[in-house]
Design a protein around this motif. Sequence first.
Motif, PDB file in Angstrom:
ATOM      1  N   HIS A  45       8.851  67.456 -13.328  1.00 12.44           N
ATOM      2  CA  HIS A  45       7.943  67.214 -12.204  1.00 12.44           C
ATOM      3  C   HIS A  45       7.031  66.031 -12.489  1.00 12.44           C
ATOM      4  O   HIS A  45       6.901  65.547 -13.613  1.00 12.44           O
ATOM      5  N   GLY A  90       3.057  64.143 -12.128  1.00  5.70           N
ATOM      6  CA  GLY A  90       1.729  64.577 -12.551  1.00  5.70           C
ATOM      7  C   GLY A  90       1.082  63.625 -13.551  1.00  5.70           C
ATOM      8  O   GLY A  90       0.643  62.548 -13.185  1.00  5.70           O
ATOM      9  N   SER A 125       0.359  68.829 -13.023  1.00  5.36           N
ATOM     10  CA  SER A 125       0.972  69.495 -11.888  1.00  5.36           C
ATOM     11  C   SER A 125       1.845  70.606 -12.449  1.00  5.36           C
ATOM     12  O   SER A 125       1.853  70.868 -13.658  1.00  5.36           O
ATOM     13  N   SER A 164       1.575  70.362 -18.159  1.00  2.00           N
ATOM     14  CA  SER A 164       1.584  71.058 -16.879  1.00  2.00           C
ATOM     15  C   SER A 164       0.370  71.971 -16.755  1.00  2.00           C
ATOM     16  O   SER A 164      -0.173  72.455 -17.747  1.00  2.00           O
TER      17      SER A 164
END
Length: 607
Positions: free
Chosen positions: A385, A387, A390, A418
Amino acid sequence: MLKPPDFSDEALWKQRFRTPKILWAQLAAAEPQRGLVCTNASGVNQLYAWSVATQQLRQLTTHPEGKSRGQIAANGRYVFYLEDQQGNELGHYVRVPFAGGKPQDLTPTLPPYASTSLSEARSGRLLGLIAADATGFQLYLLDQTSDDQLAPPRLLWRSPALCGGLTFSADGTVVVVATTERTGTRAFSLLAWETASGKLICELYEDDTSFSPIGFSPLAGDQRLLVTSDRSGFNRPVLWQPASGAVVELPLADVPGELDVWDWSADGSQLLLCAVQQACYRLLTYSFVTQQAQPLHQPQGTFGSGQFTASGEVLVTFSNADQPFHLLALQPKTQETRTVLAAGSAPPGRPWRSVTFPSLDGVAIQAWLALPDSEPPFPTILHAHGGPTSVTTEVFAPGCQVWLDHGFAWLSVNYRGSTTFGREFERAIWGQLGHLEVEDLVAARHWLVAQGLAQTDAIFLTGGSYGGYLTLQTLGKYPDLWAGGMADVAIADWFLMYEDQAETMRGTQRSLFGGTPQEKPEAHRAASPITYAEQVTAPILVIQGRHDTRCPARQMQVYEAKLRSLGKAIDVHWFDAGHVMGHNEQNLRDQETRLRFVYQVLQQPQR
């Protein structure tokens, strides 16, 4: 079993990309019969005025590249958003009437700026924004009369450090901003000023703790501010009184995981809480009267936002692997759930399940696994992901389901950095980007192979933004493990990034590394994919925006030229927008490009 690629217009995966969805919805604080909605119903993410009584939506923006951010005035008479050029996220805030009309520039005397922080006092008497440019971050206030006339912006404060989280007390007498000026890292302290005098009245700061402002009490004269603090190792809400400096813990120790506050009821008696633990959501209400939290009856999946209504319902945007984001109303007393604004009908997809495995150093890593309807081992897509702050949660994801339709396994990794896994997990990467995250992705590959799920010669890395960066970084640091990589709007060279990006992102970069590229050259060099260009062996596909100010074009052009000079296989596709492309057909074309790339790689002789 790998299936032939389906590029027909009727393909199920294309239908999912075109499915209308409600990305988010917001009610006007003092006029709850008016709201603002972001949806892709037109084929492009745009802002819509929402008549709550009739449930009718009226399109307000028509930007070709889409408009995904905005907010509605407290009185419901205007909608605010940043007017930029081709999605470059540089420009001026504007407002348009709720009924529709031409945008009005809020700050015509200022140079273009980058900003993610615009706020309005509930009373409507003040607007505030943080404008970032080459000189740093500036906090401006705009006085507003009862007939919505705006005074010129007045500068209250400026700082070279990353700033955000702007919020006003209900009556507009106090304004609070989060800043990294104290720490130089991603840990924030809070500053509070009297808006009339410009006097700094208080600072909320603790060593090794990060604070984030949520919102003041909605009651005029009530100066309690809800704040999240990661002192305990997880983000938890506390009440801060800027006038006295007092901090009060809420009795929520029995609610595990990260705990955020999404809304404060209009009478100030309740909070809407969102708890996230190991990337799974749980919604609760908290009563100041009973000092207890009560869970809401909810479906299982991902919640994007939530707020109280005047009738006592809770509005939430919701999605899971089968359902695109749509707007639900949850009834705390009866436990009933009803759809307020529906998404389009989408073809069913394959389910996700949460898995955990050890990283190379033994730290537990959580990920989401989805498998096709056939027997392993599978060609596999390993996803990272963006970020980095995130998290991947279970959500309707056309970009995942397309691979499952074709017989691929899919794994999305919540690598270190994360959120929702605690402060130590999130901060582990600070100062050493592109190291532990890469090891987590490599461990994910080892786990897939050990489980007999992945075909060892057909594992592809993919991700966008920071996930695109990790794709390129991992391909360079561990070159022999991958069949190929697909990176969207990615980072390739942190040095050139810093030279060309918007000041908001420069501030973010300094906070993540603990300094500029000149101050921390070795850390920036070790974190840059271009450093490992000679080691790359797998073919690479990059999809990049020409007008991106987060991950600018030049650094990717230099990376592409470097790889080509070394005889490496790289193909860069450019689109005419910025970092975020909210366009259904463009997203669909990009996915078709990825499919063609992967199938072409799989048809080539093994290295």
